[in-house]
Design a protein around this motif. Sequence first.
Motif, PDB file in Angstrom:
ATOM      1  N   CYS A 109       0.838  -1.198   0.000  1.00  0.00           N
ATOM      2  CA  CYS A 109       0.000   0.000   0.000  1.00  0.00           C
ATOM      3  C   CYS A 109       0.876   1.252   0.000  1.00  0.00           C
ATOM      4  O   CYS A 109       0.627   2.196  -0.748  1.00  0.00           O
ATOM      5  N   GLU A 110       1.911   1.259   0.813  1.00  0.00           N
ATOM      6  CA  GLU A 110       2.830   2.396   0.850  1.00  0.00           C
ATOM      7  C   GLU A 110       3.492   2.604  -0.510  1.00  0.00           C
ATOM      8  O   GLU A 110       3.597   3.740  -0.987  1.00  0.00           O
ATOM      9  N   PRO A 144      -0.459   9.122  -9.001  1.00  0.00           N
ATOM     10  CA  PRO A 144      -1.133   7.978  -9.627  1.00  0.00           C
ATOM     11  C   PRO A 144      -0.346   7.475 -10.837  1.00  0.00           C
ATOM     12  O   PRO A 144       0.261   8.254 -11.569  1.00  0.00           O
ATOM     13  N   ARG A 145      -0.358   6.162 -11.006  1.00  0.00           N
ATOM     14  CA  ARG A 145       0.402   5.541 -12.096  1.00  0.00           C
ATOM     15  C   ARG A 145      -0.211   4.196 -12.434  1.00  0.00           C
ATOM     16  O   ARG A 145      -1.043   3.681 -11.701  1.00  0.00           O
ATOM     17  N   PHE A 174      -7.511  -4.285  -3.157  1.00  0.00           N
ATOM     18  CA  PHE A 174      -7.614  -2.851  -3.379  1.00  0.00           C
ATOM     19  C   PHE A 174      -8.603  -2.539  -4.504  1.00  0.00           C
ATOM     20  O   PHE A 174      -9.342  -1.555  -4.432  1.00  0.00           O
ATOM     21  N   THR A 175      -8.624  -3.374  -5.534  1.00  0.00           N
ATOM     22  CA  THR A 175      -9.571  -3.187  -6.628  1.00  0.00           C
ATOM     23  C   THR A 175     -10.996  -3.399  -6.132  1.00  0.00           C
ATOM     24  O   THR A 175     -11.884  -2.599  -6.426  1.00  0.00           O
ATOM     25  N   LEU A 225       2.369   1.720  -3.442  1.00  0.00           N
ATOM     26  CA  LEU A 225       1.385   2.115  -4.448  1.00  0.00           C
ATOM     27  C   LEU A 225       0.957   3.573  -4.315  1.00  0.00           C
ATOM     28  O   LEU A 225       0.778   4.265  -5.313  1.00  0.00           O
ATOM     29  N   PHE A 226       0.775   4.025  -3.089  1.00  0.00           N
ATOM     30  CA  PHE A 226       0.134   5.317  -2.882  1.00  0.00           C
ATOM     31  C   PHE A 226       1.066   6.406  -2.363  1.00  0.00           C
ATOM     32  O   PHE A 226       0.614   7.481  -2.014  1.00  0.00           O
ATOM     33  N   GLN A 227       2.374   6.156  -2.344  1.00  0.00           N
ATOM     34  CA  GLN A 227       3.300   7.174  -1.864  1.00  0.00           C
ATOM     35  C   GLN A 227       3.624   8.226  -2.922  1.00  0.00           C
ATOM     36  O   GLN A 227       4.186   9.260  -2.616  1.00  0.00           O
ATOM     37  N   SER A 228       3.299   7.956  -4.167  1.00  0.00           N
ATOM     38  CA  SER A 228       3.626   8.896  -5.241  1.00  0.00           C
ATOM     39  C   SER A 228       2.373   9.188  -6.061  1.00  0.00           C
ATOM     40  O   SER A 228       1.283   8.746  -5.742  1.00  0.00           O
ATOM     41  N   LEU A 287     -10.145   1.169  -4.506  1.00  0.00           N
ATOM     42  CA  LEU A 287      -8.934   1.987  -4.467  1.00  0.00           C
ATOM     43  C   LEU A 287      -8.162   1.957  -5.788  1.00  0.00           C
ATOM     44  O   LEU A 287      -7.403   2.879  -6.080  1.00  0.00           O
ATOM     45  N   LEU A 288      -8.336   0.884  -6.552  1.00  0.00           N
ATOM     46  CA  LEU A 288      -7.649   0.715  -7.833  1.00  0.00           C
ATOM     47  C   LEU A 288      -8.657   0.294  -8.891  1.00  0.00           C
ATOM     48  O   LEU A 288      -9.738  -0.198  -8.563  1.00  0.00           O
TER      49      LEU A 288
END
Length: 67
Positions: free
Chosen positions: A11-12, A19-20, A50-51, A14-17, A55-56
Amino acid sequence: MPPTRQCRALCELLFQSAPRYVMAEDLQEEARPANMSSSVAIVYNTLNLFTGGGLLRRLAASGFRSF
């Protein structure tokens, strides 16, 4: 059920930067240097969680699955 250590670490990542687009295998490679060893199955399970939680989004392009 509380999230696992691997789930929190992914999670960190995926979501630290910003969206990609990410593929499970690429995310697994990103986790390796950070000592967050996870099998591809754990990465896929986490991405699917997450999907399912909204969240995704899953995308399919040229036969590859990206989240």
